[in-house]
Enzyme design. Structure first.
Site, PDB file in Angstrom:
ATOM      1  N   ASP A   8       0.855  -1.189   0.000  1.00 59.82           N
ATOM      2  CA  ASP A   8       0.000   0.000   0.000  1.00 59.82           C
ATOM      3  C   ASP A   8       0.893   1.242   0.000  1.00 59.82           C
ATOM      4  OD1 ASP A   8       0.809   0.413   2.617  1.00 59.82           O
ATOM      5  OD2 ASP A   8      -1.198   0.239   3.495  1.00 59.82           O
ATOM      6  N   HIS A   9       0.256   2.403   0.214  1.00 57.77           N
ATOM      7  CA  HIS A   9       0.981   3.680   0.138  1.00 57.77           C
ATOM      8  C   HIS A   9       2.073   3.815   1.203  1.00 57.77           C
ATOM      9  CE1 HIS A   9      -2.490   4.004   2.803  1.00 57.77           C
ATOM     10  NE2 HIS A   9      -1.744   4.823   3.533  1.00 57.77           N
ATOM     11  N   CYS A  65       2.759  -3.515   3.997  1.00 51.12           N
ATOM     12  CA  CYS A  65       1.961  -2.311   4.288  1.00 51.12           C
ATOM     13  C   CYS A  65       2.621  -1.641   5.495  1.00 51.12           C
ATOM     14  CB  CYS A  65       0.485  -2.651   4.495  1.00 51.12           C
ATOM     15  SG  CYS A  65       0.105  -3.696   5.918  1.00 51.12           S
ATOM     16  N   GLY A  66       1.880  -0.837   6.237  1.00 54.88           N
ATOM     17  CA  GLY A  66       2.493  -0.140   7.362  1.00 54.88           C
ATOM     18  C   GLY A  66       3.008  -1.113   8.414  1.00 54.88           C
ATOM     19  N   THR A  67       2.151  -2.035   8.824  1.00 55.36           N
ATOM     20  CA  THR A  67       2.535  -3.042   9.827  1.00 55.36           C
ATOM     21  C   THR A  67       2.778  -4.418   9.230  1.00 55.36           C
ATOM     22  OG1 THR A  67       0.214  -3.615  10.145  1.00 55.36           O
ATOM     23  CG2 THR A  67       1.121  -1.927  11.620  1.00 55.36           C
ATOM     24  N   GLY A  68       2.267  -4.651   8.045  1.00 54.10           N
ATOM     25  CA  GLY A  68       2.282  -5.984   7.434  1.00 54.10           C
ATOM     26  C   GLY A  68       1.029  -6.778   7.775  1.00 54.10           C
ATOM     27  N   VAL A  69       0.302  -6.318   8.788  1.00 53.75           N
ATOM     28  CA  VAL A  69      -0.836  -7.102   9.292  1.00 53.75           C
ATOM     29  C   VAL A  69      -2.014  -7.100   8.320  1.00 53.75           C
ATOM     30  CG1 VAL A  69      -2.557  -7.275  11.132  1.00 53.75           C
ATOM     31  CG2 VAL A  69      -0.172  -6.804  11.706  1.00 53.75           C
ATOM     32  N   HIS A  98       8.239 -25.098   8.376  1.00 55.50           N
ATOM     33  CA  HIS A  98       7.171 -25.822   9.084  1.00 55.50           C
ATOM     34  C   HIS A  98       5.778 -25.549   8.520  1.00 55.50           C
ATOM     35  CE1 HIS A  98       9.688 -26.345  13.038  1.00 55.50           C
ATOM     36  NE2 HIS A  98      10.326 -26.763  11.945  1.00 55.50           N
ATOM     37  N   ASN A  99       5.541 -24.317   8.071  1.00 60.66           N
ATOM     38  CA  ASN A  99       4.176 -23.933   7.665  1.00 60.66           C
ATOM     39  C   ASN A  99       4.025 -23.787   6.159  1.00 60.66           C
ATOM     40  OD1 ASN A  99       4.992 -21.854  10.239  1.00 60.66           O
ATOM     41  ND2 ASN A  99       3.396 -23.357  10.597  1.00 60.66           N
ATOM     42  N   ARG A 109       6.550   0.381   8.467  1.00 59.60           N
ATOM     43  CA  ARG A 109       6.616   1.309   9.601  1.00 59.60           C
ATOM     44  C   ARG A 109       7.160   0.607  10.849  1.00 59.60           C
ATOM     45  NH1 ARG A 109       0.635   3.855   8.355  1.00 59.60           N
ATOM     46  NH2 ARG A 109       1.291   5.261   6.692  1.00 59.60           N
ATOM     47  N   ARG A 132       6.247 -34.575   9.085  1.00 63.62           N
ATOM     48  CA  ARG A 132       5.194 -34.418  10.094  1.00 63.62           C
ATOM     49  C   ARG A 132       4.404 -33.128   9.907  1.00 63.62           C
ATOM     50  NH1 ARG A 132       9.707 -32.186  12.368  1.00 63.62           N
ATOM     51  NH2 ARG A 132       9.461 -30.485  13.866  1.00 63.62           N
ATOM     52  N   HIS A 133       4.995 -32.180   9.203  1.00 68.09           N
ATOM     53  CA  HIS A 133       4.304 -30.903   9.018  1.00 68.09           C
ATOM     54  C   HIS A 133       3.171 -30.994   7.995  1.00 68.09           C
ATOM     55  CE1 HIS A 133       7.313 -29.103  11.504  1.00 68.09           C
ATOM     56  NE2 HIS A 133       8.279 -29.537  10.698  1.00 68.09           N
ATOM     57  N   ARG A 136      -0.402 -31.287   9.247  1.00 68.83           N
ATOM     58  CA  ARG A 136      -0.929 -30.028   9.807  1.00 68.83           C
ATOM     59  C   ARG A 136      -1.277 -29.040   8.702  1.00 68.83           C
ATOM     60  NH1 ARG A 136       4.114 -30.863  13.775  1.00 68.83           N
ATOM     61  NH2 ARG A 136       3.145 -32.471  15.043  1.00 68.83           N
TER      62      ARG A 136
HETATM   63  C1  RB5 Z   1      -2.301   2.508   6.417  1.00 69.01           C
HETATM   64  O1  RB5 Z   1      -2.322   3.728   7.100  1.00 69.01           O
HETATM   65  C2  RB5 Z   1      -2.094   1.357   7.394  1.00 69.01           C
HETATM   66  O2  RB5 Z   1      -3.257   1.153   8.133  1.00 69.01           O
HETATM   67  C3  RB5 Z   1      -1.692   0.106   6.639  1.00 69.01           C
HETATM   68  O3  RB5 Z   1      -0.528   0.350   5.927  1.00 69.01           O
HETATM   69  C4  RB5 Z   1      -1.408  -1.129   7.464  1.00 69.01           C
HETATM   70  O4  RB5 Z   1      -0.550  -0.859   8.522  1.00 69.01           O
HETATM   71  C5  RB5 Z   1      -2.556  -1.952   7.853  1.00 69.01           C
HETATM   72  O5  RB5 Z   1      -2.439  -3.054   8.409  1.00 69.01           O
END
Ligand code: RB5
Length: 146
Positions: A8-9, A65-69, A98-99, A109, A132-133, A136
């Site tokens: 993302d941005h 992205c910012g966190t990757g989450v 393993h996964n 970030r 073994r993996h 799973r």
């Molecule tokens: C964008 O501001 C931010 O929310 C995105 O990059 C990311 O961290 C979401 O998980």
């Protein structure tokens, strides 16, 4: 080896750095965008990376992205995708061994460029161990059919 990369941005610069690093390793990169710092929505790019891997257009995917989450969550919604967020190389390596992770995510970030390269290398240099993996992994993918 072909890798689909999407971001993302918040992660345009990190994406370009990781892309150059992959190319320096002789890897073909499919850049799914975004290409500018204009605000955009990470689910769009996470899904693009996931679909590229699930369809076989790419062997593996990297999503930033910012966190990757958020972008990992989006990629992981695509059937067949096992996405993981990693902030250090050990988790990245074990996620392959393993996964059998097929999409790597990290946060622009959260970590710096050198760590992003180290995580990427650890992930690419590790191999799925099977054995073994596999039971799973089969159970994990079966969840998609319920
Ligand atoms: C964008 O501001 C931010 O929310 C995105 O990059 C990311 O961290 C979401 O998980």
């Amino acid at each position: 080896m072909k890798i689909a990369i999407g971001n993302d941005h918040a992660a345009v610069d990190m994406k370009l750095g990781v892309k150059a690093h992959l190319e320096s390793r002789g890897i073909e990169v499919i850049d799914m965008g975004t290409h500018t710092s204009d605000s955009c929505d990470y689910p769009v790019y996470g899904e693009k990376v996931g679909r590229a891997v699930a369809s076989g257009e790419a062997d593996l995917g990297i999503a930033i992205c910012g966190t990757g989450v958020g972008i990992a969550m989006a990629a992981g919604k695509v059937k067949g995708i096992r996405a993981c967020v990693c902030s250090e190389p050990c988790t990245a390596r074990l996620s392959r061994m393993h996964n059998d992770s097929n999409v790597l995510a990290f946060g622009a970030r959260i970590i710096g460029m050198e760590m992003a390269k180290m995580i990427t290398d650890a992930w690419l240099d590790a191999e799925y161990e099977g054995g073994r993996h596999q039971r799973r992994i089969d159970q994990l993918m079966e969840i998609e059919n319920r």
